[in-house]
Design an enzyme around this catalytic site. Structure first.
Site, mmCIF file in Angstrom:
data_model
loop_
_atom_site.group_PDB
_atom_site.id
_atom_site.type_symbol
_atom_site.label_atom_id
_atom_site.label_comp_id
_atom_site.label_asym_id
_atom_site.label_seq_id
_atom_site.Cartn_x
_atom_site.Cartn_y
_atom_site.Cartn_z
ATOM 1 N N THR A 67 -20.285 58.052 66.622
ATOM 2 C CA THR A 67 -20.664 57.743 67.999
ATOM 3 C C THR A 67 -21.730 58.717 68.482
ATOM 4 O O THR A 67 -22.282 59.500 67.691
ATOM 5 C CB THR A 67 -19.400 57.662 68.904
ATOM 6 O OG1 THR A 67 -19.800 57.193 70.179
ATOM 7 C CG2 THR A 67 -18.683 58.998 69.036
ATOM 8 N N LYS A 71 -25.584 58.214 65.824
ATOM 9 C CA LYS A 71 -25.676 56.887 65.186
ATOM 10 C C LYS A 71 -26.978 56.642 64.400
ATOM 11 O O LYS A 71 -26.976 55.888 63.439
ATOM 12 C CB LYS A 71 -25.531 55.784 66.241
ATOM 13 C CG LYS A 71 -24.123 55.626 66.778
ATOM 14 C CD LYS A 71 -24.054 54.411 67.690
ATOM 15 C CE LYS A 71 -22.676 54.225 68.274
ATOM 16 N NZ LYS A 71 -22.570 52.984 69.049
ATOM 17 N N GLY A 132 -31.847 47.807 79.521
ATOM 18 C CA GLY A 132 -31.782 49.047 78.757
ATOM 19 C C GLY A 132 -32.430 48.869 77.395
ATOM 20 O O GLY A 132 -32.547 47.735 76.886
ATOM 21 N N ALA A 133 -32.876 49.988 76.810
ATOM 22 C CA ALA A 133 -33.559 49.919 75.513
ATOM 23 C C ALA A 133 -33.194 51.123 74.646
ATOM 24 O O ALA A 133 -34.031 51.674 73.936
ATOM 25 C CB ALA A 133 -35.068 49.825 75.718
ATOM 26 N N GLY A 134 -31.930 51.544 74.710
ATOM 27 C CA GLY A 134 -31.451 52.630 73.853
ATOM 28 C C GLY A 134 -30.852 52.068 72.580
ATOM 29 O O GLY A 134 -31.120 50.920 72.190
ATOM 30 N N ALA A 136 -27.721 51.202 71.895
ATOM 31 C CA ALA A 136 -26.823 50.066 72.088
ATOM 32 C C ALA A 136 -27.618 48.783 72.328
ATOM 33 O O ALA A 136 -27.235 47.705 71.855
ATOM 34 C CB ALA A 136 -25.893 50.336 73.267
ATOM 35 N N GLY A 253 -16.650 46.124 78.973
ATOM 36 C CA GLY A 253 -16.901 46.895 77.758
ATOM 37 C C GLY A 253 -15.693 47.159 76.872
ATOM 38 O O GLY A 253 -15.853 47.448 75.686
HETATM 39 P P1 ATR Z 1 -27.185 54.263 74.050
HETATM 40 O O1 ATR Z 1 -27.294 54.766 72.644
HETATM 41 O O2 ATR Z 1 -25.768 54.243 74.563
HETATM 42 O O3 ATR Z 1 -27.888 52.969 74.259
HETATM 43 P P2 ATR Z 1 -29.378 55.773 75.114
HETATM 44 O O4 ATR Z 1 -30.106 55.568 73.842
HETATM 45 O O5 ATR Z 1 -29.363 57.143 75.723
HETATM 46 O O6 ATR Z 1 -27.855 55.365 74.978
HETATM 47 O O7 ATR Z 1 -29.936 54.708 76.185
HETATM 48 C C1 ATR Z 1 -29.598 54.750 77.520
HETATM 49 C C2 ATR Z 1 -30.306 53.618 78.268
HETATM 50 O O8 ATR Z 1 -29.939 53.725 79.662
HETATM 51 C C3 ATR Z 1 -31.823 53.701 78.224
HETATM 52 O O9 ATR Z 1 -32.336 52.393 78.236
HETATM 53 C C4 ATR Z 1 -32.156 54.418 79.541
HETATM 54 O O10 ATR Z 1 -33.434 54.139 80.065
HETATM 55 P P3 ATR Z 1 -34.746 54.959 79.539
HETATM 56 O O11 ATR Z 1 -35.091 54.348 78.217
HETATM 57 O O12 ATR Z 1 -35.771 54.727 80.575
HETATM 58 O O13 ATR Z 1 -34.307 56.395 79.437
HETATM 59 C C5 ATR Z 1 -31.122 53.814 80.445
HETATM 60 N N1 ATR Z 1 -30.870 54.654 81.618
HETATM 61 C C6 ATR Z 1 -30.139 55.800 81.659
HETATM 62 N N2 ATR Z 1 -30.116 56.291 82.921
HETATM 63 C C7 ATR Z 1 -30.841 55.433 83.699
HETATM 64 C C8 ATR Z 1 -31.173 55.361 85.098
HETATM 65 N N3 ATR Z 1 -30.753 56.294 85.963
HETATM 66 N N4 ATR Z 1 -31.919 54.322 85.523
HETATM 67 C C9 ATR Z 1 -32.336 53.363 84.667
HETATM 68 N N5 ATR Z 1 -32.050 53.356 83.329
HETATM 69 C C10 ATR Z 1 -31.316 54.375 82.855
#
Ligand code: ATR
Length: 289
Positions: A67, A71, A132-134, A136, A253
């Site tokens: 986790t 990952k 989102g684009a992380g 997950a 979730g």
């Molecule tokens: P994971 O592996 O769980 O997907 P991550 O890679 O840290 O975690 O991704 C977190 C996502 O949440 C990203 O898309 C992030 O946006 P950025 O790419 O702009 O960083 C989004 N995110 C986190 N905090 C945010 C906020 N306050 N407002 C908008 N998007 C947010």
């Protein structure tokens, strides 16, 4: 629990790890399946990741979940990857096959299963929007793009370059139209009303940020839509409450957590793991007080 010389060891590595729900979920399933195994959490710092993975073969640990934040980085220490783990670029499950470490990604299966079982759908949705684009988001975009029913995927993210990167990487593999957009008011208004399935993969709304939501305008939801939040804590996010208030169907979730976990346990043991039992124990933990 009766640990003896033959007990198989499974586990999860992460940093931090103290709040993980995986041990209680897996050990409940292990007891239900009546197998000689145990599942334990390991706190592994990023600089110890390689040694931890090498230790897995030395100690004969049979399977490991991976986790945050390991990952992606874990891939370089593994011998092989499944097609899904390779396409997603992330591993959440390691299988130790007589010393050969195989990386898999059961988030893809976990996500699709919770949508198809709990989504109240007759058919998988056609138009999808991922917030989102992380890491997950990559698994969710890949999972949706591989469904033949899906015709269009939009990724809305605060940092547009990350959404563009996922689109660039996954369009050639999946052959689907994947459109990146910035997380601005106009994008939400343009995309969400005509979307059948919305999935939040951002951390917005996650404990302790529980009053926040990634979709600021509640009027963008409507009946007939399915809204999924992969955040497990809280089990019902602000986003999901807003979606329900507009008549949309929702999936939280915990269902994805249970289904990805069940898939990992099934792969390690070669037996059917009880996803329903795993979801039940997660719900009990969250709602016990
Ligand atoms: P994971 O592996 O769980 O997907 P991550 O890679 O840290 O975690 O991704 C977190 C996502 O949440 C990203 O898309 C992030 O946006 P950025 O790419 O702009 O960083 C989004 N995110 C986190 N905090 C945010 C906020 N306050 N407002 C908008 N998007 C947010």
């Amino acid at each position: 629990m009766n640990i003896v010389g033959t007990t198989a060891v499974f586990g999860v590595i992460g940093d931090p790890i103290e709040h993980t729900m995986s041990p209680i979920m897996h050990n409940t399933a292990i007891a239900h399946m009546g197998i000689d195994a145990v599942y334990v959490p390991f706190h592994v710092l990023p600089e110890e990741l390689e040694r931890a993975i090498r230790g897995m073969t030395a100690l004969g640990i049979r399977g490991m979940n991976v986790t945050v934040p390991h990952k992606t980085r874990v891939i370089q220490f593994l011998d092989r990857l499944t097609g899904e783990a390779e396409a997603v670029g992330a591993v959440n499950t390691i299988i130790n096959r007589d010393g050969l470490l195989m990386g898999d990604n059961t988030d893809v299966y976990g996500f699709i299963t919770c949508i198809t079982l709990d989504g109240g759908l007759e058919r998988f949705p056609e138009r999808v929007c991922v917030l989102g684009a992380g890491g997950a988001a990559r698994a969710v975009v890949y999972a949706c793009a591989m469904r033949e029913e899906v015709s269009k995927i939009t990724i809305i993210n605060r940092t547009i370059s990350k959404a563009e990167k996922i689109a660039d990487d996954l369009t050639p593999i999946t052959g689907k139209v994947i459109s990146p957009m910035p997380a601005e008011k106009e994008a939400f208004h343009k995309v969400l009303p005509s979307t059948d399935l919305i999935i939040n993969t951002t951390s917005v709304g996650m404990y302790p940020d529980v009053e926040n939501t990634p979709v600021p305008d509640v009027s963008l939801f409507h009946e007939g839509q399915l809204v999924c939040d992969i955040i497990a804590n809280p089990a019902e996010t602000h986003l999901l409450r807003d979606a329900v208030s507009q008549g949309a169907h929702t999936v939280g979730g915990l269902a994805m957590l249970a289904n990805q976990g069940a898939r990992s346990l099934s792969i390690w043991t070669g037996m059917d793991a009880p996803a329903d039992v795993m979801l039940k124990v997660l719900r009990e933990q969250f709602f016990k007080g």
